[in-house]
Structure formats: structure tokens, C-alpha cells
Design a protein around this motif. Structure first.
Motif, PDB file in Angstrom:
ATOM      1  N   SER A 145       0.833  -1.201   0.000  1.00  0.00           N
ATOM      2  CA  SER A 145       0.000   0.000   0.000  1.00  0.00           C
ATOM      3  C   SER A 145       0.869   1.254   0.000  1.00  0.00           C
ATOM      4  CB  SER A 145      -0.912  -0.020   1.232  1.00  0.00           C
ATOM      5  OG  SER A 145      -1.596   1.207   1.351  1.00  0.00           O
ATOM      6  N   ASP A 146       1.797   1.337   0.945  1.00  0.00           N
ATOM      7  CA  ASP A 146       2.617   2.556   1.059  1.00  0.00           C
ATOM      8  C   ASP A 146       3.523   2.764  -0.163  1.00  0.00           C
ATOM      9  OD1 ASP A 146       1.647   3.578   3.407  1.00  0.00           O
ATOM     10  OD2 ASP A 146       3.556   3.561   4.472  1.00  0.00           O
ATOM     11  N   THR A 147       4.004   1.681  -0.747  1.00  0.00           N
ATOM     12  CA  THR A 147       4.917   1.840  -1.898  1.00  0.00           C
ATOM     13  C   THR A 147       4.163   1.844  -3.231  1.00  0.00           C
ATOM     14  OG1 THR A 147       5.284  -0.543  -2.159  1.00  0.00           O
ATOM     15  CG2 THR A 147       6.809   0.639  -0.698  1.00  0.00           C
ATOM     16  N   ARG A 200     -10.016  10.913   3.848  1.00  0.00           N
ATOM     17  CA  ARG A 200      -9.678   9.490   3.944  1.00  0.00           C
ATOM     18  C   ARG A 200      -8.179   9.273   4.174  1.00  0.00           C
ATOM     19  NH1 ARG A 200     -12.334   5.416  -0.228  1.00  0.00           N
ATOM     20  NH2 ARG A 200     -14.083   5.705   1.205  1.00  0.00           N
ATOM     21  N   ASP A 201      -7.363   9.966   3.429  1.00  0.00           N
ATOM     22  CA  ASP A 201      -5.908   9.895   3.639  1.00  0.00           C
ATOM     23  C   ASP A 201      -5.418  11.338   3.623  1.00  0.00           C
ATOM     24  OD1 ASP A 201      -3.193   9.519   3.654  1.00  0.00           O
ATOM     25  OD2 ASP A 201      -3.112   8.354   1.793  1.00  0.00           O
ATOM     26  N   TYR A 202      -5.629  12.013   4.748  1.00  0.00           N
ATOM     27  CA  TYR A 202      -5.460  13.465   4.813  1.00  0.00           C
ATOM     28  C   TYR A 202      -4.516  13.832   5.960  1.00  0.00           C
ATOM     29  CZ  TYR A 202      -6.654  18.310   5.789  1.00  0.00           C
ATOM     30  OH  TYR A 202      -6.572  19.647   6.027  1.00  0.00           O
ATOM     31  N   GLY A 215      -4.475  15.950   1.131  1.00  0.00           N
ATOM     32  CA  GLY A 215      -5.104  14.631   1.072  1.00  0.00           C
ATOM     33  C   GLY A 215      -4.656  13.900  -0.183  1.00  0.00           C
ATOM     34  N   GLN A 216      -4.861  12.599  -0.184  1.00  0.00           N
ATOM     35  CA  GLN A 216      -4.494  11.826  -1.365  1.00  0.00           C
ATOM     36  C   GLN A 216      -5.456  10.656  -1.535  1.00  0.00           C
ATOM     37  OE1 GLN A 216      -0.534   9.996  -1.352  1.00  0.00           O
ATOM     38  NE2 GLN A 216      -0.468  10.106  -3.582  1.00  0.00           N
ATOM     39  N   LEU A 217      -5.901  10.447  -2.772  1.00  0.00           N
ATOM     40  CA  LEU A 217      -6.736   9.291  -3.091  1.00  0.00           C
ATOM     41  C   LEU A 217      -6.063   8.546  -4.234  1.00  0.00           C
ATOM     42  CD1 LEU A 217     -10.112  11.207  -2.900  1.00  0.00           C
ATOM     43  CD2 LEU A 217      -9.498   9.284  -1.418  1.00  0.00           C
ATOM     44  N   GLU A 218      -5.630   7.323  -3.953  1.00  0.00           N
ATOM     45  CA  GLU A 218      -4.896   6.542  -4.961  1.00  0.00           C
ATOM     46  C   GLU A 218      -5.846   5.546  -5.605  1.00  0.00           C
ATOM     47  OE1 GLU A 218      -2.362   5.153  -1.893  1.00  0.00           O
ATOM     48  OE2 GLU A 218      -0.650   6.348  -2.542  1.00  0.00           O
ATOM     49  N   VAL A 219      -6.005   5.643  -6.910  1.00  0.00           N
ATOM     50  CA  VAL A 219      -6.947   4.750  -7.604  1.00  0.00           C
ATOM     51  C   VAL A 219      -6.317   4.171  -8.868  1.00  0.00           C
ATOM     52  CG1 VAL A 219      -8.979   5.972  -6.722  1.00  0.00           C
ATOM     53  CG2 VAL A 219      -8.000   6.643  -8.930  1.00  0.00           C
TER      54      VAL A 219
HETATM   55 MG    MG Z   1       0.255   6.699   1.424  1.00  0.00          MG
END
Ligand code: MG
Ligand code: MG
Ligand code: MG
Length: 307
Positions: A145-147, A200-202, A215-219
Motif C-alpha cells: 500500500s505505502d509503496t 480518507r488519507d489526509y 489529502g491523497q486518493l490513490e486509484v
Molecule cells: Mg500513502
């Protein structure tokens, strides 16, 4: 008295899994430890814990008088409000050094790798403690997830090696397929409110005295945001005003095309344009190759805010 192990606010998979994996290690080493979390699980983390049959860490937001070990941050802005009254025993992290200080010596392991769980894996190895199969599975997921399945510029050889060793313990053959399964869960944003998505990821940062939220939303496909950008911008404006922030930025990260669409609401859009050498159009701009908030966004903004 048991020690709590807890990650940052708006917890991500690394913060939640890190609390679980580090508390298991600490218990093995003789320190009575309890995994905790400062907030609700995001859908990706829920998926990971369900898949490998883990219960979430206990929800806890007050730590005054408690022994506390923090994972995946060292910034006050991401800490429990009463952290100053807790007995901070240690930090495991992989971000820039934050502004948390302690009156007493502490254990501290902060290293420039892609994930806190890579650091934790190295601590298991250092102490010669076996990682159980189910624990290896969720640690592997946290690193993927992190990478961003090795695509992030924060990913190091050590992260890759850690995932290979964890996958062996977990008896998982196709590491990337597991990563894609997770990111597809992460991409399902249907039904989520604008505020849920924005936060959500803020993370809030203080840059040259100004409060800046990112914030970041990875899709896997930015199409999921079609028809939603105005709603996101509107909520970013509301969140900015509520917290007297100077700027709010949301990165809509396309992990397949490897870049991020930046949405910005700011008192001074010029600072954001200068940070990235871009022109915002209707509060939006495309940043090719940008996948990492900590490495490709935060440092450039901090520099631009200093002027
Ligand atoms: Mg991240
Ligand atoms: Mg994190
Ligand atoms: Mg992390």
C-alpha cells in the motif's frame, strides 16, 4: 501498565498494521503492549484485516498518563491532542522528522524506507523473532500500500526484499496480484461522501506558520472521479474555512498512469503554482510522475511557502 502502540490520525493501512505488528513484537520482547488506532479504518485496511482475519486495534484518542509508542508519524498535527501528557516511549517511522519532543529518552527508529512495516520487519529480524504467517500477510499488504506496489519513488530495495521475505512466510505467490486486489478496493469510492473522500488519507502540515492540508486518493483509474471534482472542491473549501487553513490540496493519484491530478483551494494559488511549476486551471492541474506526497509534494510546498 500496558503500553499503547498507535499510528497517526486518519489511519492508513501502515498505521493500523504497524500498531498490530509492533505490539506483537513488543509483547514477544516482554513489554505488555496493546495496539490502538486514532480513527476509523479506511476500506483498504478493512479489506486487509478481513482477508487475514485480524481484529482492528482498539479505538483510543486520549493517552494522558499512558505509556505510548507511536508508529508512522512524528508530527504533532497527526498525534492525539493530549500527547504532551502521555509517556512517549518510542517512535517507529519512515517520514521526515516531525516536531514531537520528549522530556525523557525514548527508543526511536526512523529510516528512509517506503513503509513503517519495513522498519518493523527489520526489528523482528534484529531481535530474532519469528513473524507469524498471518502477521506477515498484513505487513506485506501495508508495504504494498505505502509503496503503491513498488511504483512510488519512496520504495527502496529493502522494501522489495521485505515483501519477498514476508510473502514467503505468508505463502503468497503473486505479490503484485495481491497489491492490485487492494488497490481495486481502494478505488471503489462510490457512495462515499465528499468529506469522507477528502479526509480518507489526509494530513495537516504547518508550512512557514501557515496550516496546509494535503489529502491523497490513490486509484487505478481517475474516471471514478468524473462528475465528483466540483463536489470535492466545494468540500475542500468548507474544510479549509473550518480549520482556518491557508490551503487544502487533494491529490487524485492514478497508479496505472503514474501521476496525480492536483486539486487546490488556497488563499494564494500562486504559491502552489510556484511549488510545482504549474498553472492551475479551475483549481486543477496534472502532475506527471507524482505518486508520493511525502517525497514529491510536501518538500516542494514547504520550499514555496518559505518564499
Ligand atoms: Mg500513502
Ligand atoms: Mg501513514
Ligand atoms: Mg507509512
Amino acid at each position: 501498565m500496558a503500553m499503547y502502540i498507535c499510528g497517526h490520525i486518519n489511519p492508513d493501512s501502515d498505521s493500523i498494521v504497524g500498531a498490530l505488528s509492533l505490539s506483537y513484537l513488543k509483547n514477544k520482547l516482554g513489554t505488555d503492549s496493546i495496539a490502538a488506532r486514532q480513527g476509523e479504518l479506511n476500506p483498504e485496511t478493512k479489506f486487509i484485516l478481513d482477508k487475514f482475519d485480524f481484529k482492528p486495534p482498539v479505538l483510543k484518542t486520549k493517552f494522558a498518563g499512558e505509556d505510548l509508542f507511536i508508529v508512522d508519524y512524528s508530527d504533532l498535527a497527526q498525534a492525539p491532542k493530549d500527547i504532551g501528557e502521555a509517556n512517549l516511549k518510542g517512535i517507529v517511522d519512515h517520514h521526515k522528522l516531525g516536531d514531537i519532543t520528549t522530556p525523557a529518552p525514548l527508543e526511536c527508529c526512523i529510516r528512509p524506507v517506503g513503509c513503517s512495516n519495513t522498519v518493523i520487519k527489520s526489528l523482528y529480524d534484529f531481535h530474532g523473532i519469528d513473524i507469524p504467517k498471518d502477521m506477515a500477510s498484513i505487513m506485506l499488504c501495508a508495504i504494498l500500500s505505502d509503496t503503491v506496489i513498488y511504483k512510488s519513488p519512496t520504495c527502496t530495495q529493502e522494501d522489495i526484499k521485505a515483501t519477498q521475505e514476508l510473502a514467503k512466510i505468508a505463502e503468497i505467490k503473486d505479490i503484485k496480484a495481491l497489491g492490485m486486489e487492494m488497490f481495486l478496493v481502494k478505488s471503489a469510492i462510490e457512495g462515499a461522501s465528499a468529506r469522507e473522500l477528502v479526509t480518507r488519507d489526509y494530513k495537516d502540515f504547518v508550512m512557514n506558520g501557515k496550516k496546509v492540508g494535503i489529502g491523497q486518493l490513490e486509484v487505478v483509474d481517475l474516471k471514478v472521479f468524473d462528475g465528483k471534482r466540483d463536489m470535492l472542491l466545494k468540500d475542500m473549501k468548507a474544510l479549509k474555512d473550518e480549520g482556518e487553513r491557508h490551503s487544502i490540496i487533494i491529490l487524485l493519484t492514478d497508479i496505472m498512469n503514474e501521476g496525480s491530478e492536483l486539486l487546490a483551494i488556497s488563499d494564494d494559488e500562486g504559491i502552489i503554482e510556484n511549488a510545482f511549476g504549474i498553472k492551475l486551471k479551475d483549481h486543477k492541474a496534472w502532475l506527471p510522475g507524482v505518486l508520493s506526497r511525502k517525497k514529491q509534494v510536501v518538500p516542494f510546498l514547504e520550499k514555496a511557502f518559505k518564499g
